[in-house]
Design a protein around this motif. Structure first.
Motif, PDB file in Angstrom:
ATOM      1  N   SER A 138       0.815  -1.217   0.000  1.00  0.00           N
ATOM      2  CA  SER A 138       0.000   0.000   0.000  1.00  0.00           C
ATOM      3  C   SER A 138       0.844   1.261   0.000  1.00  0.00           C
ATOM      4  O   SER A 138       0.440   2.297  -0.545  1.00  0.00           O
ATOM      5  N   PRO A 184       2.187   6.668  -0.674  1.00  0.00           N
ATOM      6  CA  PRO A 184       1.261   5.608  -1.104  1.00  0.00           C
ATOM      7  C   PRO A 184       1.673   5.049  -2.458  1.00  0.00           C
ATOM      8  O   PRO A 184       2.174   5.779  -3.323  1.00  0.00           O
ATOM      9  N   ASP A 233      -3.602   0.454  -3.210  1.00  0.00           N
ATOM     10  CA  ASP A 233      -4.824   0.605  -2.427  1.00  0.00           C
ATOM     11  C   ASP A 233      -4.519   0.460  -0.938  1.00  0.00           C
ATOM     12  O   ASP A 233      -3.694  -0.361  -0.527  1.00  0.00           O
ATOM     13  N   ALA A 234      -5.220   1.249  -0.125  1.00  0.00           N
ATOM     14  CA  ALA A 234      -5.029   1.195   1.330  1.00  0.00           C
ATOM     15  C   ALA A 234      -6.332   1.565   2.008  1.00  0.00           C
ATOM     16  O   ALA A 234      -7.074   2.430   1.530  1.00  0.00           O
ATOM     17  N   THR A 293      -4.948  -3.850   3.885  1.00  0.00           N
ATOM     18  CA  THR A 293      -6.054  -4.382   3.103  1.00  0.00           C
ATOM     19  C   THR A 293      -7.252  -4.592   4.013  1.00  0.00           C
ATOM     20  O   THR A 293      -7.188  -4.404   5.220  1.00  0.00           O
TER      21      THR A 293
END
Length: 370
Positions: free
Chosen positions: A124, A184, A187-188, A216
């Protein structure tokens, strides 16, 4: 399996893995670590339903192989060996550990049925190692490891927000928040990680350039310097709405030297017993600190301060809670005040502090009655 490795490196890695292992279990496999020698690396790994952890250590591998042994016994023996080269040699009956004249043999557990380690989730983002280690250490005092009825209080919430990462913990009596930069890369989501496991891996992050995080919906992974910890997440939706506990406005702010305040609280705290509190009586340019409602001994001390917004203010705290909040601050500390019965906000006396600590005061029955 046969290999040679330096005692210090292997003992440190094995000790870190052992901290993930429960004190006891009905199934011996739940207390085992898996040793995998391959290439020029020995991997020591542990896997359970809640957490998986592994550490990769540079070694001279003579013969590749795998073996499962008791994790705590393995770590204890390595920690007791002299700082010399250690040779590990495994066969179908056990693993020999030899360092100079010291020889130990560990029985094998079922290697074939050892649970497969889960892979590190998709990355992430990345954050500086020293800042991550500091942030976890700063919020850790507010983690509650004892409340079985609310296990989410035993977690540290990590929440990404653009190029910032917020770490938060609360035990309902205080809230500790630290914000650090991060980069980043995928996705986070906001994740609630078990506090004890996160504190353990963060201790190794201080000397690392960076920490890789995977946040996740189901699991979270932390990777730093060859050490990987993958945790089952606590339910983040059950984490208290601690963000809403921070007051929007304050009656006044007192500012003073943080070391002078902490040292004085410790001295006056020597008079306290049980749940007795420290009381701060604040005026325009001085603060008097005394033990609250102590019938056996009395004492007070005065330090310089600056009170803005009001003329005088009195408030009392659990001394340990107060000292925990002061420990992460250097230089001058600012304490934002509302009323004697509402939470006070502790932070460094700078604009836009990255660390904030909200603490509930101890209410004086006499004041409450009046």
């Amino acid at each position: 399996m046969k290999l040679q490795v330096e005692q210090a490196a292997l003992a440190d890695g094995a000790r870190w893995i052992a901290r993930h292992i429960p004190p006891s279990a009905a199934d011996p496999a739940a207390l085992a670590v898996l040793l995998t020698a391959d290439g020029d690396t020995l991997t020591v790994a542990y896997n359970s339903a809640d957490v998986a952890a592994s550490v990769a250590i540079d070694t001279h591998v003579i013969a590749a192989g795998r073996a499962a042994v008791s994790g705590k016994v393995f770590a204890d023996i390595l920690g007791a060996l002299p700082p010399l080269q250690v040779e590990l040699a495994g066969d179908d009956n056990g693993v020999d550990m030899v360092a100079d004249t010291n020889t130990f043999r560990l029985g094998l557990l079922d290697t074939d049925s050892y649970p497969v380690l889960p892979p590190m989730p998709a990355l992430s983002g990345t954050t500086p190692g020293d800042l991550f280690a500091t942030a976890v250490a700063n919020v850790a005092p507010a983690v509650d490891y004892q409340t079985a009825a609310m296990p989410e209080l035993g977690g540290i919430r990590i929440r990404p927000d653009g190029d910032r990462l917020q770490l938060m913990a609360t035990d309902r009596y205080r809230v500790a928040v630290q914000t650090i930069p991060w980069q980043p890369s995928g996705d986070a989501v906001a994740a609630l990680l078990p506090g004890r496991a996160l504190v353990d891996i963060a201790k190794t992050a201080g000397g690392a350039d960076s920490v890789d995080l995977a946040l996740t919906a189901g699991t979270a992974g932390v990777h730093v310097d060859g050490r990987t910890s993958i945790s089952r997440l606590l339910p983040v939706d059950k984490f208290p709405n601690a963000d809403g506990a921070f007051p929007k406005e304050f009656t006044g702010t007192v500012t003073c030297d943080v070391d002078e305040l902490a040292d004085t609280v410790r001295r006056i705290g020597l008079l306290l017993e049980g749940e007795q509190a420290i009381e701060l009586a604040i005026a325009a340019d001085r603060m008097t600190i005394q033990a609250m409602r102590n019938t056996k001994a009395t004492g007070k001390a005065r330090i310089d301060c600056r009170l803005d917004g009001i003329d005088t203010f009195e408030i009392a705290f659990n001394p340990r809670y107060l000292l925990d909040g002061l420990a992460s601050i250097d230089g001058e500390v600012a304490i934002n005040l509302t009323t004697y019965a509402r939470p006070a906000l502790i932070h460094a006396a700078v604009n836009n502090p990255t660390y904030r600590y909200l603490v509930v005061p101890v209410r004086d029955p006499a004041k409450a009655a009046s």
